[in-house]
Design a protein around this motif. Structure first.
Motif, mmCIF file in Angstrom:
data_model
loop_
_atom_site.group_PDB
_atom_site.id
_atom_site.type_symbol
_atom_site.label_atom_id
_atom_site.label_comp_id
_atom_site.label_asym_id
_atom_site.label_seq_id
_atom_site.Cartn_x
_atom_site.Cartn_y
_atom_site.Cartn_z
ATOM 1 N N ALA A 54 17.324 -0.972 -19.313
ATOM 2 C CA ALA A 54 18.408 -0.380 -18.124
ATOM 3 C C ALA A 54 19.032 -1.019 -16.824
ATOM 4 C CB ALA A 54 18.748 0.688 -17.543
ATOM 5 N N ARG A 55 17.343 -1.993 -16.568
ATOM 6 C CA ARG A 55 17.303 -2.710 -14.717
ATOM 7 C C ARG A 55 18.616 -3.541 -15.330
ATOM 8 N NH1 ARG A 55 14.086 -6.795 -13.145
ATOM 9 N NH2 ARG A 55 13.774 -6.949 -10.618
ATOM 10 N N ASN A 56 17.779 -4.655 -16.275
ATOM 11 C CA ASN A 56 18.946 -5.998 -16.089
ATOM 12 C C ASN A 56 20.847 -5.366 -16.254
ATOM 13 O OD1 ASN A 56 16.459 -7.652 -16.148
ATOM 14 N ND2 ASN A 56 16.443 -7.872 -18.255
ATOM 15 N N VAL A 57 21.240 -4.615 -16.852
ATOM 16 C CA VAL A 57 22.149 -4.590 -17.038
ATOM 17 C C VAL A 57 22.904 -3.932 -15.849
ATOM 18 C CG1 VAL A 57 23.869 -2.426 -18.157
ATOM 19 C CG2 VAL A 57 22.110 -3.695 -19.622
ATOM 20 N N VAL A 58 22.028 -2.925 -15.142
ATOM 21 C CA VAL A 58 22.024 -2.632 -13.910
ATOM 22 C C VAL A 58 22.297 -3.726 -12.903
ATOM 23 C CG1 VAL A 58 21.785 -1.153 -12.145
ATOM 24 C CG2 VAL A 58 21.983 -0.533 -14.156
ATOM 25 N N LEU A 59 21.224 -4.627 -12.781
ATOM 26 C CA LEU A 59 21.980 -6.147 -12.053
ATOM 27 C C LEU A 59 22.771 -6.598 -12.461
ATOM 28 C CD1 LEU A 59 17.519 -7.182 -11.759
ATOM 29 C CD2 LEU A 59 19.000 -5.818 -10.530
ATOM 30 N N ALA A 60 22.995 -6.967 -13.270
ATOM 31 C CA ALA A 60 24.287 -7.814 -13.649
ATOM 32 C C ALA A 60 25.404 -7.083 -13.281
ATOM 33 C CB ALA A 60 23.830 -8.811 -15.129
ATOM 34 N N GLY A 64 28.803 -8.162 -11.182
ATOM 35 C CA GLY A 64 29.886 -7.966 -11.752
ATOM 36 C C GLY A 64 30.425 -8.000 -13.135
ATOM 37 N N TYR A 65 29.310 -8.193 -13.780
ATOM 38 C CA TYR A 65 29.676 -8.475 -15.211
ATOM 39 C C TYR A 65 29.866 -6.782 -15.916
ATOM 40 C CZ TYR A 65 27.579 -12.909 -14.938
ATOM 41 O OH TYR A 65 26.901 -14.330 -14.922
ATOM 42 N N ASN A 66 29.930 -6.682 -16.786
ATOM 43 C CA ASN A 66 30.284 -5.080 -17.815
ATOM 44 C C ASN A 66 29.043 -4.937 -17.874
ATOM 45 O OD1 ASN A 66 33.023 -4.805 -16.449
ATOM 46 N ND2 ASN A 66 33.652 -6.296 -18.345
ATOM 47 N N PRO A 97 20.080 8.087 -12.028
ATOM 48 C CA PRO A 97 20.038 8.636 -10.846
ATOM 49 C C PRO A 97 18.800 7.542 -10.066
ATOM 50 C CG PRO A 97 18.595 10.375 -12.197
ATOM 51 C CD PRO A 97 18.849 9.507 -12.749
ATOM 52 N N VAL A 98 18.612 6.225 -10.948
ATOM 53 C CA VAL A 98 16.925 5.493 -10.157
ATOM 54 C C VAL A 98 17.781 4.042 -9.250
ATOM 55 C CG1 VAL A 98 15.900 3.410 -10.301
ATOM 56 C CG2 VAL A 98 16.095 5.586 -12.212
ATOM 57 N N PRO A 99 19.472 3.928 -10.388
ATOM 58 C CA PRO A 99 20.360 2.771 -9.493
ATOM 59 C C PRO A 99 20.846 3.328 -8.290
ATOM 60 C CG PRO A 99 21.154 3.239 -11.065
ATOM 61 C CD PRO A 99 20.035 4.051 -11.439
ATOM 62 N N SER A 100 21.201 5.045 -8.164
ATOM 63 C CA SER A 100 21.646 4.921 -7.173
ATOM 64 C C SER A 100 20.778 5.234 -5.709
ATOM 65 C CB SER A 100 22.501 6.317 -6.489
ATOM 66 O OG SER A 100 21.391 7.438 -7.582
ATOM 67 N N ARG A 101 19.099 5.707 -6.308
ATOM 68 C CA ARG A 101 18.476 5.720 -5.143
ATOM 69 C C ARG A 101 18.132 4.191 -4.849
ATOM 70 N NH1 ARG A 101 15.873 8.998 -1.676
ATOM 71 N NH2 ARG A 101 13.827 7.522 -1.543
ATOM 72 N N ARG A 102 17.945 3.225 -5.406
ATOM 73 C CA ARG A 102 17.389 2.009 -5.420
ATOM 74 C C ARG A 102 18.711 0.907 -4.663
ATOM 75 N NH1 ARG A 102 13.519 -0.146 -10.332
ATOM 76 N NH2 ARG A 102 12.586 2.023 -9.906
#
Ligand SMILES: Nc1ncnc2c1ncn2[C@@H]1O[C@H](COP(=O)(O)OP(=O)(O)OP(=O)(O)O)[C@@H](O)[C@H]1O
Length: 117
Positions: A54-60, A64-66, A97-102
């Motif tokens: 998930a990390r790379n998808v969230v960072l992208a 602004g990437y889908n 929950p990880v991205p909202s926290r991070r």
């Protein structure tokens, strides 16, 4: 012999099945299948699952990437556990929950007053 064998390369799963003895002496029945995957996450932490899928998808997405992270599997396979996690301990939190926290700054008391009057 294990029914499911995880190879140490982290990319290969081999499924073994016993030969059916009722098929007689000459039995050419296949009894193992090897599958190659991008990554096999066997017995790993929730953190490692997040980092590898998930990390790379969230960072992208933050750029602004889908992006999509999707779970697919049979009932009880662990889809909900993987996506949302368990509430027993923080380290068991899932992907969502990880991205909202991070990446979202925590609301401090001043911001709360501003936002909610
Ligand atoms: N990696 C894991 N570590 C510990 N427990 C797990 C793990 N994966 C799943 N579980 C547990 O296994 C049970 C079933 O998991 P879960 O509910 O996530 O499956 P599911 O694929 O969402 O099922 P369904 O399709 O029925 O909704 C739950 O009790 C969950 O806590």
């Amino acid at each position: 012999m294990h029914l499911i064998e995880y190879q140490p390369d982290g990319h290969t799963v081999i499924i073994h099945q016993k030969k059916d003895s009722r098929r007689g002496v000459v039995n050419n029945q296949l009894n193992s299948w090897s599958f190659q995957l991008d990554r096999v996450l066997h017995d790993v932490s929730q953190e490692e699952v997040y980092n590898s899928v998930a990390r790379n998808v969230v960072l992208a997405a933050l750029d602004g990437y889908n992006g999509t992270v999707m779970c697919f599997g049979q009932t009880g396979a662990g889809k909900t556990y993987t996506m949302t996690g368990a509430t027993e301990s923080y380290k068991e939190r899932g992907i969502i929950p990880v991205p909202s926290r991070r990446y979202c700054p925590p609301l401090d008391s001043d911001m709360k007053e501003e936002s909610f009057g």
